[in-house]
Design a protein around this motif. Structure first.
Motif, short mmCIF file in Angstrom:
data_model
loop_
_atom_site.label_atom_id
_atom_site.label_comp_id
_atom_site.label_asym_id
_atom_site.label_seq_id
_atom_site.Cartn_x
_atom_site.Cartn_y
_atom_site.Cartn_z
N UNK A 1 -12.03 1.67 -12.27
CA UNK A 1 -11.27 0.65 -12.58
C UNK A 1 -11.22 0.30 -14.06
N UNK A 2 -12.30 0.53 -14.60
CA UNK A 2 -12.41 0.13 -16.13
C UNK A 2 -11.52 1.10 -16.92
N UNK A 3 -11.50 2.29 -16.56
CA UNK A 3 -10.48 3.36 -17.14
C UNK A 3 -9.03 2.88 -17.03
N UNK A 4 -8.72 1.79 -16.50
CA UNK A 4 -7.47 1.41 -16.27
C UNK A 4 -7.37 -0.15 -17.05
N UNK A 5 -8.21 -0.89 -16.72
CA UNK A 5 -8.58 -2.14 -17.61
C UNK A 5 -9.90 -2.20 -17.90
N UNK A 6 -10.23 -2.04 -19.13
CA UNK A 6 -11.65 -2.00 -19.82
C UNK A 6 -12.26 -3.44 -19.55
N UNK A 7 -11.90 -4.39 -19.35
CA UNK A 7 -12.37 -5.79 -19.06
C UNK A 7 -12.68 -6.07 -17.81
N UNK A 8 -12.09 -5.37 -16.92
CA UNK A 8 -12.24 -5.47 -15.39
C UNK A 8 -13.80 -5.60 -14.90
N UNK A 9 -13.96 -6.56 -14.00
CA UNK A 9 -15.57 -6.68 -13.58
C UNK A 9 -15.32 -6.33 -12.04
N UNK A 10 -16.74 -5.90 -11.58
CA UNK A 10 -17.04 -5.94 -10.12
C UNK A 10 -17.96 -6.75 -9.83
#
Length: 393
Positions: free
Chosen positions: A203-212
């Motif tokens: 997911x962070x390869x697309x949006x580096x700031x995304x969190x899980x």
């Protein structure tokens, strides 16, 4: 069914990934899985047998064949096998009942190859029967085989499903509008942590700031807690939910009712979430079981060294895959996911790159040193990657 007192709860302490931990031999192991249907459901199917003596293979599952999870994945794998006679039995507990099931398949059905798929079947049950029937081959899903102490007619197999989780994470990264993903997990053991981390890195390869955000329920099949965790994650803003539990059914259905997107695990759960299902990380056990059939029909065995005692593989080996994209998935998400998948198949995509930090800021992959899928260091993973909100203890 309620969580603690259900048949599912009583039989879910089995299979997984602890095997990997026990031997340090497997790239990934799995401790997952169950469902709820009639106990000891068994069936027989057959296709055209090879010339000469008929090859009979037996499959045993700890839960039902239609659990939308781990057991269903193995059942579907069995269904894809061609050219042999196949018998199977579902909802067999990790007790001496599995010994009886195996013994019946050997003596009554004349099975010479067995696939008891649950973690808890291995010790002492498979080991006991392997000693009693030295000419029968026993293949266990996990990483339990140890050449120094186990019979030669016992083998193990598994897959690097975190590769598919990474690809599914790419889709989740594209589809999340809040920048928050949710992960319902059973326990913080290496196989589970690896799936959480790989999904997040995708997911962070697309949006580096995304969190899980991750919530650990504490066990492998706790439907009530799984529903509560799913609702809690959505209440906190997560708009894409995934999981690593025995059966994803409760998580997927709960998220669908709440209007959240979902990413599945083990098998395809698209039927449970016709609007929100994006994709999911799946096993392709038909490929694995068909490979075994081919080797056995060529005269290869565990005992003569023709079949490896530890068999594992990932995307490029055809052991794992992702579910077909759901109707909500954008064309851009599909394109990027397929590109990541193709790189994974080619072996050119490294998930765990040098200089990677965990969510406390500690460097967990040394700078200048990448960890390939088969890296032994990943088998003892005890950390959550940067971007994951949660703790392992």
């Amino acid at each position: 069914m309620s969580s603690q007192d259900s048949p599912r709860s009583r039989i879910s302490r089995r299979q997984v990934i602890r095997g990997l931990l026990a031997t340090g031999a497997f790239g990934a192991t799995s401790k997952l899985w169950v469902g709820c249907t009639p106990a000891n459901d068994s069936s027989t199917s057959s296709s055209s047998p090879p010339a000469g003596k008929e090859l009979v293979m037996g499959f045993i599952y700890v839960g039902p064949k239609d659990d939308f999870g781990y057991n269903q994945a193995h059942f579907q794998g069995k269904e894809g096998v061609q050219g042999v006679k196949v018998v199977d039995q579902a909802s067999v507990p990790e007790t001496t009942e599995v010994q009886e099931a195996m013994r019946n398949m050997i003596e009554q059905d004349k099975a010479t190859v067995l696939f008891p798929t649950s973690f808890g079947y291995f010790d002492p049950h498979i080991l006991k029967l392997a000693t009693d029937y030295p000419e029968v081959q026993f293949f266990h899903c996990g990483a339990m085989y140890d050449a120094a102490k186990h019979p030669k007619n016992v083998g193990s197999y598994f897959g690097y499903i975190d590769e598919a989780q990474y690809v599914a994470g790419v889709v989740a990264g594209h589809m999340s509008k809040t920048g928050k993903l949710g992960f319902v997990a059973a326990k913080p053991i290496p196989q589970v942590l690896r799936n959480i981390n790989s999904f997040t890195l995708g997911a962070r390869s697309v949006k580096p700031t995304i969190t899980t955000q991750v919530i650990f329920t504490g066990d492998w099949s706790l439907p009530v807690k799984e529903a509560e965790a799913t609702n809690s994650l959505i209440d906190q803003g997560a708009d894409v939910i995934t999981c690593h539990v025995d059966s994803p059914k409760v998580v997927i259905e709960t998220a669908e009712k709440r209007g959240a997107f979902t990413s599945g695990y083990h098998a395809n759960q698209a039927a449970l979430a016709p609007k929100g299902y994006l994709t999911g990380a799946e096993w392709d056990w038909t490929k694995v079981y068909s490979d075994y059939v081919k080797m056995i029909q060529e005269g290869k065995t565990l005992m003569n060294g023709g079949i490896p005692h530890l068999l594992r593989g990932g995307y490029k080996d055809g052991f794992v895959k992702i579910s077909a994209f759901g109707p909500a998935v954008s064309e851009t998400a599909k394109k990027d996911a397929e590109a990541a998948r193709d790189k994974m198949k080619a072996g050119s995509l490294v998930i765990y790159k040098g200089g990677l930090k965990d969510n406390t800021g500690k460097e967990v992959v040394p700078a200048g040193k990448d960890y390939a899928t088969t890296a032994i260091e990943l088998e003892s993973m005890n950390w959550l990657v940067e971007g994951v909100v949660g703790k392992t203890a």
